[in-house]
Scaffold this motif. Structure first.
Motif, PDB file in Angstrom:
ATOM      1  N   LEU A 299      35.268  24.825 -28.323  1.00  0.00           N
ATOM      2  CA  LEU A 299      34.652  23.982 -26.973  1.00  0.00           C
ATOM      3  C   LEU A 299      34.386  24.971 -25.772  1.00  0.00           C
ATOM      4  N   ARG A 384      31.010  22.784 -35.191  1.00  0.00           N
ATOM      5  CA  ARG A 384      30.504  23.247 -34.140  1.00  0.00           C
ATOM      6  C   ARG A 384      29.574  22.439 -34.417  1.00  0.00           C
ATOM      7  N   ASP A 387      29.309  18.337 -34.386  1.00  0.00           N
ATOM      8  CA  ASP A 387      29.361  17.766 -33.143  1.00  0.00           C
ATOM      9  C   ASP A 387      30.069  16.093 -33.404  1.00  0.00           C
ATOM     10  N   TRP A 392      29.270  17.766 -27.452  1.00  0.00           N
ATOM     11  CA  TRP A 392      27.657  18.343 -26.417  1.00  0.00           C
ATOM     12  C   TRP A 392      26.557  16.983 -27.164  1.00  0.00           C
ATOM     13  N   GLU A 397      21.868  22.386 -28.892  1.00  0.00           N
ATOM     14  CA  GLU A 397      21.777  23.756 -29.449  1.00  0.00           C
ATOM     15  C   GLU A 397      20.334  23.866 -29.511  1.00  0.00           C
ATOM     16  N   ARG A 457      23.792  24.507 -23.912  1.00  0.00           N
ATOM     17  CA  ARG A 457      24.856  23.685 -24.522  1.00  0.00           C
ATOM     18  C   ARG A 457      25.751  22.870 -23.646  1.00  0.00           C
ATOM     19  N   ARG A 459      27.556  20.194 -22.434  1.00  0.00           N
ATOM     20  CA  ARG A 459      28.340  18.550 -22.695  1.00  0.00           C
ATOM     21  C   ARG A 459      28.503  17.458 -22.254  1.00  0.00           C
ATOM     22  N   GLY A 463      33.088  15.215 -23.528  1.00  0.00           N
ATOM     23  CA  GLY A 463      33.082  17.218 -23.311  1.00  0.00           C
ATOM     24  C   GLY A 463      33.472  18.009 -22.968  1.00  0.00           C
TER      25      GLY A 463
END
Length: 579
Positions: A299, A384, A387, A392, A397, A457, A459, A463
Motif C-alpha cells: 500500500l 494488489r 483490491d 485504489w 492501475e 495509482r 488511492r 486507502g
C-alpha cells in the motif's frame, strides 16, 4: 516524499543523459586529439609475408604538433621492412628506428601542423601469425588517443576459416561490430570506435583452397576531411534544458492527475496532493490492524517488491504458520501445529514450501523455496490487482500502465529523433534547434511519464486513511531511538515491509549492547532475532536463484585464452600518438 525525491534524481540524471546523447551523436569524441578514422589493410602473400597499408586520419584538435609516431612490436629483428609514408598525399619526413620494436617518427622537427591530416603508412611484415594461422593486431593497444572509426581489410591467396575478430583492451574477447567475408580469402571488419589503449585483433585459419581472387578495396586518398565545428556547450545545454523542462511539465501533470482521495473533517471527499497529505502524518507506535507487514508495504509503495516478500515470511512466522530459526543462517521450519486462520495464499505457499522437507535451509539454491517464492510473489500481485479492500481508485492501475507504455515509447522515439537530428549541433546556425527540441521533449517527457507513472495509482478515501496509518508507523520506525526489548519479531517484520530495516537494525544493535535498554529490560533474553532483518533478505536471494562458482573459473579461462584469442595476441599492433 522519498519516492519523489528519488525520482527527481533519476529524471535529472536522465535529462543530462539525453543531452549527452545529443552531444555524442554530433560530436562522437571530436574534442582533443584523436584518430577520426583508421583504415588498415593487409595483403598476405603466398610466403606468409604481408604488405600493410594504414591510412590514419589524425586530428590534432587545435594543438600544434610536429606530426605523429607509430610503434610496431616485432617477433624478430628485421621483421618490418620497406617503409613508405605520406601526409595528405605528399611526401613527409620520417625516421625509423628500433630492432624488436620499430618506431616510425613522422613529421618535420622544424615545423608544426594542426587540424586534421591524413597519414598513409605502408610497410611489409615477415609474417602475420604463422603459415597455418592468421593472428594480426590490426590496431594495437598502445595508441595514446581514441579512434572514432576503424576499418580492417585482409586479402589472402588462401581461403580463411574459423574467423574471429576481437576489440577492446588487452586480453579482451569482445567481438568486433561487423565481420564479413565477401570471398573465401577476403575479410572485412568495421568497428564504431576504440578508446585510448584499446585495439583490435583478427584471427583466422589458412586452408589449402584458393582465396577466390580476394583483393583489398581501394584505400582512402587525398587529405583528411575537415571535422565539423560548432557550439558544443550551447547544443548540449539546449537539448538538456528542453528534456528537463518537458520532464518537469509531465511529472507535474501526473502528480496533479493522480492525487489521492481524502475524507475531510465534514465527511466530504476531495483530492489532496500526496506530498501535502504526507506532511499531515505524525509518527505512531501502533501498526495498522487491518493490514499485515507485506500488504502495508505494498500500500505504501503501490507495487510488490522483494522486501514485501521477506516481510510476508516474517509475518507468517509471527502468526505461527512457520518457524524461522537461526538469525545469521536462517532455516524455515514447518510449524508443528499451524493455526486454522490461514488465508488461501498462505495455505498454498506453506504447502509448496514444505512439500518435500519440513526444514528448508536458505544457504544455497532450493527448488521448493524458489517455487514457493514465485507463488508468493504472484499471490501478492494478485492481491494488489484484485483490491478487495477498495484501496485504489477504479481504473487507476490501467492508467498507470498506459502512462508507462506511452512514456517508454515516447522516450525511445525521442532518442531516435535525436540520433537523426543532433548531428547538426556542430553546424553553425540554428536550423538544428527545432528538430532536436522535438526529440529532447519526447525523450524527457516520455522518461518522466515512465518514471512517475506510479502517481496515477490514486488511492480511495479508505486507502488514504490506511496509508496514513502505515506512514505514521514507518515514521515511528525511522525515528526509533530506544528499544525496550519487546516485540522483536513484530518490529523486524514491519521494518522489512516498510523499507526501514536499516533504521530498525541500528536501533536494535544500540539497544542490545552492554548496558543497552533491551538488556536492562530483559537481561535473561538473548536478543538476536532482529538480525533476521539483515540476513534473511540475503539468504532468500541465495535460495531462490541458481548461482554457481563459475566466476573464478570463467575468469581463469578468459585469462588463459587471451594470448591466443583476445586482443593483443597477434603480430603487429603497437600504437601511436603525436609529438
Amino acid at each position: 516524499m522519498r519516492q519523489r525525491r528519488k525520482d527527481a534524481l533519476w529524471l535529472a540524471a536522465g535529462g543530462l543523459l539525453i543531452g549527452l546523447v545529443g552531444l555524442l551523436v554530433g560530436l562522437l569524441g571530436q574534442t582533443g586529439e584523436q584518430v577520426a578514422r583508421m583504415w588498415v589493410g593487409a595483403e598476405v602473400r603466398a610466403d606468409g609475408s604481408a604488405r600493410i597499408t594504414e591510412v590514419v586520419d589524425y586530428d590534432f584538435g587545435g594543438a600544434d604538433k610536429h606530426g605523429i609516431f607509430r610503434t610496431v612490436p616485432l617477433d624478430a629483428p628485421g621483421d618490418l621492412t620497406d617503409v613508405s609514408i605520406t601526409m595528405d598525399g605528399a611526401p613527409v619526413p620520417f625516421r625509423v628506428s628500433g630492432t624488436l620494436r620499430t618506431e616510425m617518427v613522422i613529421g618535420d622537427p622544424a615545423s608544426t601542423v594542426t587540424g586534421a591530416h591524413r597519414y598513409r603508412i605502408e610497410y611489409t611484415l615477415r609474417t602475420l601469425g604463422n603459415l597455418e594461422r592468421l593472428a594480426w593486431d590490426a590496431v594495437g593497444t598502445e595508441w595514446e588517443v581514441p579512434i572514432r572509426k576503424v576499418e580492417i581489410h585482409v586479402a589472402t591467396p588462401y581461403a580463411l576459416k574459423a574467423v574471429l575478430c576481437t576489440a577492446g583492451s588487452y586480453g579482451s574477447t569482445d567481438p568486433c561490430a561487423r565481420t564479413e567475408q565477401a570471398r573465401p580469402g577476403q575479410l572485412d571488419v568495421s568497428h564504431g570506435g576504440l578508446g585510448k589503449g584499446q585495439g583490435m585483433t583478427v584471427y583466422a585459419t589458412f586452408t589449402d583452397t584458393g582465396g577466390g581472387g580476394a583483393t583489398l578495396p581501394t584505400a582512402p586518398t587525398g587529405p583528411a576531411p575537415a571535422e565539423a565545428e560548432g557550439h558544443l556547450v550551447a547544443g548540449w545545454l539546449w537539448i538538456t534544458g528542453i528534456a528537463l523542462g518537458a520532464a518537469v511539465v509531465i511529472a507535474g501533470l501526473l502528480q496533479l492527475t493522480g492525487r489521492p482521495l481524502v475524507r475531510g473533517a465534514d465527511g466530504s471527499i476531495r483530492r489532496m496532493d500526496l506530498g501535502r497529505l504526507a506532511r499531515t502524518v505524525r509518527p505512531s507506535g501502533v501498526p495498522p490492524t487491518e493490514l499485515g507487514p507485506a500488504q502495508a508495504g505494498i500500500l505504501l509503495t503501490g507495487q510488490v517488491r522483494k522486501n514485501h516478500l521477506v516481510a510476508w515470511l516474517l509475518g507468517a512466522a509471527l502468526d505461527g504458520h512457520l518457524r524461522i530459526t537461526g538469525a545469521t543462517r536462517p532455516v524455515l521450519r514447518k510449524a508443528e501445529e499451524a493455526p486454522g486462520n490461514a488465508d488461501e495464499l498462505t495455505k498454498h505457499v506453506i504447502s509448496t514450501l514444505f512439500a518435500r522437507n519440513p526444514d528448508v535451509a536458505l544457504r544455497k539454491y532450493n527448488r521448493t523455496f524458489a517455487e514457493a517464492w514465485r507463488e508468493l510473489e504472484s499471490g501478492l500481485k494478485d492481491w494488489r490487482r484484485s483490491d478487495d479492500l477498495g484501496l485504489w481508485v477504479l481504473g487507476a492501475e490501467r492508467s498507470r500502465q498506459v502512462a508507462l507504455i506511452v512514456g517508454v515509447l515516447a522516450a525511445v522515439a525521442g532518442v531516435v529523433v535525436l540520433i537523426f537530428t543532433a548531428g547538426g549541433v556542430l553546424d553553425t546556425g540554428t536550423a538544428w534547434r527545432t528538430p532536436t527540441a522535438v526529440g529532447a521533449a519526447l525523450a524527457g517527457g516520455g522518461l518522466a511519464a515512465a518514471v512517475r507513472s506510479w502517481e496515477l495509482r490514486a488511492r480511495t478515501a479508505r486507502g488514504s486513511e490506511l496509508w496514513c496509518q502505515v506512514e505514521a508507523y514507518r515514521l515511528h520506525l525511522l525515528g526509533l531511538d530506544g528499544w525496550d526489548g519487546r516485540d522483536e519479531d513484530l518490529l523486524t517484520a514491519w521494518a522489512a515491509g516498510l523499507g526501514e530495516t536499516t533504521s530498525w537494525v541500528l536501533a536494535a544493535e544500540r539497544a542490545t549492547k552492554t548496558g543497552g535498554s533491551a538488556r536492562q529490560a530483559q537481561p535473561e533474553y538473548d536478543h538476536v532475532r532482529w538480525q533476521l532483518g539483515l540476513y534473511l533478505p540475503v539468504a532468500v536471494d541465495s535460495a531462490r536463484s541458481v548461482t554457481g562458482g563459475s566466476g573464478s573459473s570463467s575468469s581463469s579461462s578468459s585469462s588463459s585464452e587471451s594470448s591466443s584469442s583476445g586482443v593483443g595476441g597477434g603480430s603487429g599492433g603497437g600504437g601511436g600518438g603525436s609529438w
